[in-house]
Motif scaffolding. Structure first.
Motif, PDB file in Angstrom:
ATOM      1  N   CYS A   1       9.635  -5.842 -88.902  1.00 17.58           N
ATOM      2  CA  CYS A   1      10.842  -6.451 -89.459  1.00 17.58           C
ATOM      3  C   CYS A   1      10.566  -6.929 -90.884  1.00 17.58           C
ATOM      4  O   CYS A   1       9.541  -7.554 -91.160  1.00 17.58           O
ATOM      5  CB  CYS A   1      11.311  -7.624 -88.593  1.00 17.58           C
ATOM      6  SG  CYS A   1      11.988  -7.112 -87.010  1.00 17.58           S
ATOM      7  N   TRP A   2      11.506  -6.644 -91.785  1.00 21.08           N
ATOM      8  CA  TRP A   2      11.360  -6.994 -93.192  1.00 21.08           C
ATOM      9  C   TRP A   2      11.523  -8.491 -93.405  1.00 21.08           C
ATOM     10  O   TRP A   2      12.427  -9.125 -92.854  1.00 21.08           O
ATOM     11  CB  TRP A   2      12.410  -6.246 -94.018  1.00 21.08           C
ATOM     12  CG  TRP A   2      12.259  -6.401 -95.505  1.00 21.08           C
ATOM     13  CD1 TRP A   2      11.632  -5.548 -96.348  1.00 21.08           C
ATOM     14  CD2 TRP A   2      12.762  -7.476 -96.315  1.00 21.08           C
ATOM     15  NE1 TRP A   2      11.692  -6.021 -97.649  1.00 21.08           N
ATOM     16  CE2 TRP A   2      12.381  -7.209 -97.654  1.00 21.08           C
ATOM     17  CE3 TRP A   2      13.477  -8.642 -96.042  1.00 21.08           C
ATOM     18  CZ2 TRP A   2      12.709  -8.066 -98.705  1.00 21.08           C
ATOM     19  CZ3 TRP A   2      13.800  -9.501 -97.093  1.00 21.08           C
ATOM     20  CH2 TRP A   2      13.421  -9.199 -98.409  1.00 21.08           C
ATOM     21  N   SER A   3      10.669  -9.059 -94.235  1.00 23.53           N
ATOM     22  CA  SER A   3      10.767 -10.455 -94.655  1.00 23.53           C
ATOM     23  C   SER A   3       9.969 -10.608 -95.948  1.00 23.53           C
ATOM     24  O   SER A   3       9.180  -9.723 -96.307  1.00 23.53           O
ATOM     25  CB  SER A   3      10.207 -11.396 -93.583  1.00 23.53           C
ATOM     26  OG  SER A   3       8.790 -11.269 -93.501  1.00 23.53           O
TER      27      SER A   3
ATOM     28  N   PRO B   1      17.577  -4.353 -98.343  1.00 26.83           N
ATOM     29  CA  PRO B   1      17.276  -5.436 -97.394  1.00 26.83           C
ATOM     30  C   PRO B   1      17.057  -6.773 -98.073  1.00 26.83           C
ATOM     31  O   PRO B   1      17.232  -7.826 -97.444  1.00 26.83           O
ATOM     32  CB  PRO B   1      15.996  -4.949 -96.709  1.00 26.83           C
ATOM     33  CG  PRO B   1      15.378  -3.974 -97.656  1.00 26.83           C
ATOM     34  CD  PRO B   1      16.533  -3.314 -98.345  1.00 26.83           C
TER      35      PRO B   1
ATOM     36  N   ARG C   1      15.948  -5.833 -90.823  1.00 22.41           N
ATOM     37  CA  ARG C   1      15.999  -7.295 -90.823  1.00 22.41           C
ATOM     38  C   ARG C   1      17.376  -7.776 -90.390  1.00 22.41           C
ATOM     39  O   ARG C   1      18.384  -7.078 -90.522  1.00 22.41           O
ATOM     40  CB  ARG C   1      15.593  -7.873 -92.169  1.00 22.41           C
ATOM     41  CG  ARG C   1      16.480  -7.512 -93.328  1.00 22.41           C
ATOM     42  CD  ARG C   1      17.383  -8.648 -93.686  1.00 22.41           C
ATOM     43  NE  ARG C   1      18.241  -8.276 -94.806  1.00 22.41           N
ATOM     44  CZ  ARG C   1      19.394  -7.679 -94.664  1.00 22.41           C
ATOM     45  NH1 ARG C   1      19.832  -7.334 -93.466  1.00 22.41           N
ATOM     46  NH2 ARG C   1      20.158  -7.405 -95.725  1.00 22.41           N
ATOM     47  N   LYS C   2      17.422  -8.979 -89.852  1.00 23.27           N
ATOM     48  CA  LYS C   2      18.644  -9.562 -89.305  1.00 23.27           C
ATOM     49  C   LYS C   2      18.889 -10.917 -89.960  1.00 23.27           C
ATOM     50  O   LYS C   2      17.966 -11.716 -90.107  1.00 23.27           O
ATOM     51  CB  LYS C   2      18.521  -9.738 -87.790  1.00 23.27           C
ATOM     52  CG  LYS C   2      19.727 -10.410 -87.125  1.00 23.27           C
ATOM     53  CD  LYS C   2      19.467 -10.632 -85.641  1.00 23.27           C
ATOM     54  CE  LYS C   2      20.627 -11.363 -84.968  1.00 23.27           C
ATOM     55  NZ  LYS C   2      20.361 -11.600 -83.533  1.00 23.27           N
TER      56      LYS C   2
ATOM     57  N   TYR D   1      14.844 -20.053 -91.144  1.00 23.08           N
ATOM     58  CA  TYR D   1      14.072 -19.646 -92.318  1.00 23.08           C
ATOM     59  C   TYR D   1      14.508 -20.454 -93.534  1.00 23.08           C
ATOM     60  O   TYR D   1      15.693 -20.499 -93.871  1.00 23.08           O
ATOM     61  CB  TYR D   1      14.264 -18.153 -92.589  1.00 23.08           C
ATOM     62  CG  TYR D   1      13.277 -17.587 -93.579  1.00 23.08           C
ATOM     63  CD1 TYR D   1      12.025 -17.144 -93.168  1.00 23.08           C
ATOM     64  CD2 TYR D   1      13.594 -17.522 -94.932  1.00 23.08           C
ATOM     65  CE1 TYR D   1      11.106 -16.633 -94.078  1.00 23.08           C
ATOM     66  CE2 TYR D   1      12.692 -17.013 -95.844  1.00 23.08           C
ATOM     67  CZ  TYR D   1      11.447 -16.570 -95.411  1.00 23.08           C
ATOM     68  OH  TYR D   1      10.541 -16.076 -96.323  1.00 23.08           O
TER      69      TYR D   1
ATOM     70  N   HIS E   1      12.493 -13.170 -81.100  1.00 29.32           N
ATOM     71  CA  HIS E   1      12.012 -12.599 -82.351  1.00 29.32           C
ATOM     72  C   HIS E   1      10.922 -11.580 -82.049  1.00 29.32           C
ATOM     73  O   HIS E   1      10.168 -11.732 -81.094  1.00 29.32           O
ATOM     74  CB  HIS E   1      11.446 -13.686 -83.260  1.00 29.32           C
ATOM     75  CG  HIS E   1      10.790 -13.146 -84.495  1.00 29.32           C
ATOM     76  ND1 HIS E   1      11.498 -12.538 -85.501  1.00 29.32           N
ATOM     77  CD2 HIS E   1       9.495 -13.106 -84.871  1.00 29.32           C
ATOM     78  CE1 HIS E   1      10.670 -12.154 -86.446  1.00 29.32           C
ATOM     79  NE2 HIS E   1       9.442 -12.492 -86.099  1.00 29.32           N
TER      80      HIS E   1
ATOM     81  N   LEU F   1      16.425 -15.749 -90.235  1.00 31.55           N
ATOM     82  CA  LEU F   1      15.964 -14.432 -90.640  1.00 31.55           C
ATOM     83  C   LEU F   1      15.168 -13.857 -89.484  1.00 31.55           C
ATOM     84  O   LEU F   1      14.174 -14.457 -89.046  1.00 31.55           O
ATOM     85  CB  LEU F   1      15.096 -14.522 -91.898  1.00 31.55           C
ATOM     86  CG  LEU F   1      14.458 -13.214 -92.390  1.00 31.55           C
ATOM     87  CD1 LEU F   1      15.525 -12.206 -92.785  1.00 31.55           C
ATOM     88  CD2 LEU F   1      13.501 -13.478 -93.545  1.00 31.55           C
ATOM     89  N   ASN F   2      15.626 -12.728 -88.956  1.00 29.40           N
ATOM     90  CA  ASN F   2      14.970 -12.097 -87.799  1.00 29.40           C
ATOM     91  C   ASN F   2      14.825 -13.071 -86.640  1.00 29.40           C
ATOM     92  O   ASN F   2      13.773 -13.168 -85.998  1.00 29.40           O
ATOM     93  CB  ASN F   2      13.610 -11.526 -88.205  1.00 29.40           C
ATOM     94  CG  ASN F   2      13.727 -10.503 -89.309  1.00 29.40           C
ATOM     95  OD1 ASN F   2      14.726  -9.797 -89.395  1.00 29.40           O
ATOM     96  ND2 ASN F   2      12.728 -10.433 -90.173  1.00 29.40           N
TER      97      ASN F   2
ATOM     98  N   VAL G   1      20.475 -10.973 -99.131  1.00 33.19           N
ATOM     99  CA  VAL G   1      20.678 -11.719 -97.884  1.00 33.19           C
ATOM    100  C   VAL G   1      21.950 -12.547 -97.901  1.00 33.19           C
ATOM    101  O   VAL G   1      22.235 -13.274 -96.942  1.00 33.19           O
ATOM    102  CB  VAL G   1      19.466 -12.628 -97.595  1.00 33.19           C
ATOM    103  CG1 VAL G   1      18.224 -11.785 -97.315  1.00 33.19           C
ATOM    104  CG2 VAL G   1      19.208 -13.606 -98.742  1.00 33.19           C
TER     105      VAL G   1
ATOM    106  N   THR H   1      17.966  -5.034 -85.382  1.00 34.24           N
ATOM    107  CA  THR H   1      16.609  -5.401 -84.986  1.00 34.24           C
ATOM    108  C   THR H   1      16.523  -5.823 -83.525  1.00 34.24           C
ATOM    109  O   THR H   1      15.482  -5.659 -82.892  1.00 34.24           O
ATOM    110  CB  THR H   1      16.067  -6.541 -85.866  1.00 34.24           C
ATOM    111  OG1 THR H   1      16.911  -7.686 -85.732  1.00 34.24           O
ATOM    112  CG2 THR H   1      16.017  -6.129 -87.325  1.00 34.24           C
TER     113      THR H   1
END
Length: 583
Positions: free
Chosen positions: A243-245, A385, A275-276, A291, A237, A286-287, A388, A177
């Motif tokens: 970006c996936w969340s 994804p 996503r990271k 988080y 960011h 997260l990203n 985690v 990302t």
């Protein structure tokens, strides 16, 4: 994903389910009908009774569509507990050990030229063996305490598909990302003609956004595609909506087409998320954002089907109801869940701590069985994804002497190293609960908080959370140490990965503590989650648990997925007490 498709991350156009009514026979001569994919101890199977000998044979006939002629015919099993020998038309096709991992067999050369074919699966699952991964399955005929009814047999999908001789056999997607890129790896089968060409097409909401073609001169290749403009500045960011969340579960479609010289011969559909994940200065990111993970312990059991849900929609229902309660993810407990659950977690935005079943008695045979299954699941689930974290061992189950035993410590470290060797994108926990070795997250379990009216115990629990130096105190970890001998806390994010466990069945049932009304439960949870959040110690938590299971009545829903507590009131308490690491 097509409705009910067994393998959503690697989908071909045609397949045929082999679920449904099969014949079964037992060593004592008993025979009858069984519904696949349900284990024989489950009501949904049509048998619904213990299997003391641990052996059952399941059989059926099938036919292969004439339109599949010219292809290889591959037979797939999602999971069979525990050992399986598969025969097609009386000839051995494949053997597999491992109750959680998938396996396949090319059965083309075992088939008759036309007409009816026979399929037989001989299954063995020693009900008393504690060296094989059992998870929450009890080694007695019925569940008790925190353990459930044992499961023997086919419990995930059985299906077959036509596969061309020149075929893809693996797709692997890794998001970057920070650069806005994805690396796509592809592998072809051993019989595939080389050189060949593979073309990748990436879409967003059905619209093409990137593509690339690669000539393959070896069986494996990779390509990198830029999907959006990334910002390489550290810690930045992207607010680009890509970006996936859990709040924004955006997915990209992927089509891979293989050309071995005469046009497209194989086409596979898949998907991925950008996503990271990272652990920095005692926080989970997260990203590139700190988080808070608000997880719920999810056993993945159903009243009639045990390990298997009544249908694929049940996976979606569990996730939607967990989100309604305010959770943004789950810690899968002692079970590697069906890939269709992970699909809905990807689609709906739901974090998952991936796990598998534990064994209970350590020796080299037990370690080998567990390690082989763990490796297969790391590969099966890499592309999701929603996963985690890799969560390998639980509360020293299988490694009971890990606190001081160097051999068992080495095994936990080997699992940790393997996960990182196969997947450099996710944090890994060595032994969730206590007595950790090398680990990326300090994951602690505690039911020492007592109930709302146990003022002394609740006060000791609150006092313990004021200082990282007290993490091993009996007020938190039930007389265990947070780390095994020779290991120590090294600044990892701290996570309360089990707590709660309150029973409020109103009609009896087991839990770590009990209450009598919804009002009492909400009052208790308000105070407990307030203590946890106010400690400033944790970056997230996992509440025990989502549903009742058999005699265990500490779910927020009953076993039939009916809420026991108003989900909006419960959700409001979590939003009232966010966990923010301050130490």
């Amino acid at each position: 994903m097509r409705d009910g498709y067994p393998r959503p991350q690697f989908e071909r156009a045609e397949y045929r389910s082999l679920n449904g009514e099969w014949n079964y026979s037992l060593p004592d001569g008993e025979c009858g009908k069984i519904v696949v994919p349900y284990v024989c101890q489950s009501k949904a199977s049509g048998i619904g009774k213990p299997l003391p000998g641990g052996e059952i044979t399941c059989e059926r006939t099938f036919s292969v569509p004439e339109s599949w002629s010219g292809n290889r015919i591959v037979l797939h099993f999602g999971a069979v507990d525990y050992r399986a020998d598969v025969y097609v038309n009386g000839k051995h096709a494949v053997s597999h050990g491992g109750g959680q991992s998938p396996f396949s067999a090319d059965i083309t050369d075992l088939l008759h030229a036309s007409g009816e074919q026979s399929l037989r699966v001989e299954i063995s699952d020693d009900p008393y063996e504690q060296r094989i991964p059992r998870g929450k399955q009890y080694w007695k005929d019925a569940g008790d305490w925190i353990f459930y009814t044992p499961s023997t047999g086919i419990w995930q999908e059985v299906w077959m598909e036509p596969v061309p001789v020149n075929a893809l056999q693996l797709l692997r997607m890794t998001a970057d990302t920070d650069r806005g890129c994805v690396r796509i790896e592809a592998e072809v089968g051993r019989k595939c003609k080389l050189p060949c060409k593979v073309t990748f097409f990436v879409t967003r909401e059905g619209e093409p956004i990137a593509d690339a073609a690669v000539t393959m001169r070896t069986r494996r290749t990779s390509v990198e595609l830029e999907l959006f403009h990334g910002d390489v500045k550290a810690g930045t960011h992207f607010d680009n909506g890509l970006c996936w969340s859990p709040e924004n579960p955006v997915l990209f479609g992927l089509t891979a087409e293989l050309d071995a010289g005469a046009g497209v011969c194989d086409r596979v559909e898949s998907y991925f998320g950008m996503r990271k994940l990272s652990c920095v200065n005692g926080k989970l990111y997260l990203n590139n954002h700190p988080y808070e993970q608000r997880l719920v312990l999810d056993q993945g059991y159903w009243p009639d089907g045990l390990l298997t849900p009544p249908g694929p929609d049940a996976f979606r229902t569990d996730i939607e109801k967990a989100k309604q309660l305010g959770f943004n993810g789950c810690r899968k407990h002692e079970k590697a869940e069906d890939p269709r659950f992970l699909y809905w977690a990807d689609k709906l935005g739901f974090l998952v701590w991936g796990a598998t079943s534990s064994f209970y008695s350590y020796d080299e045979t037990a370690a080998d069985c567990h390690l082989a299954e763990w490796k297969a699941l790391l590969q099966r689930d890499y592309n999701h994804p929603s996963i985690v974290c890799w969560d390998m061992l639980n509360e020293s189950w299988g490694v009971p002497a890990i606190r001081g035993d160097k051999r068992q410590q080495a095994y936990a470290d080997a699992l940790y190293a393997l996960a990182h060797a196969m997947d450099g994108t996710r944090p890994v926990i060595s032994n969730d609960g206590w007595e950790m070795t090398h680990t990326d997250i300090c994951a602690l379990h505690s039911y020492q908080h007592g109930g709302n009216k146990d003022h002394a115990k609740r006060a000791r629990f609150a006092e313990t959370l004021k200082d990282l130096g007290t993490l091993s105190a009996s007020a938190l970890l039930e007389h265990h140490e947070a780390f095994a001998e020779g290991y120590a806390y090294a600044g990892q994010p701290v996570f309360l990965s089990e707590f709660g466990g309150t029973s409020f069945d109103f009609g009896g049932g087991w839990g770590y503590q009990a209450i009598h009304t919804e009002e009492e439960f909400l009052e208790d949870y308000d105070k407990l989650i307030g203590i946890i959040a106010d400690s400033g110690l944790f970056c997230g938590y996992c509440y025990t648990q989502l549903t009742d299971v058999e005699q265990e009545k500490n779910g927020l829903m009953d076993a039939d997925r009916n809420f026991k507590v108003d989900p909006e009131k419960f959700r409001a308490l979590m939003e009232k007490h966010p966990c923010i690491v301050r130490k």
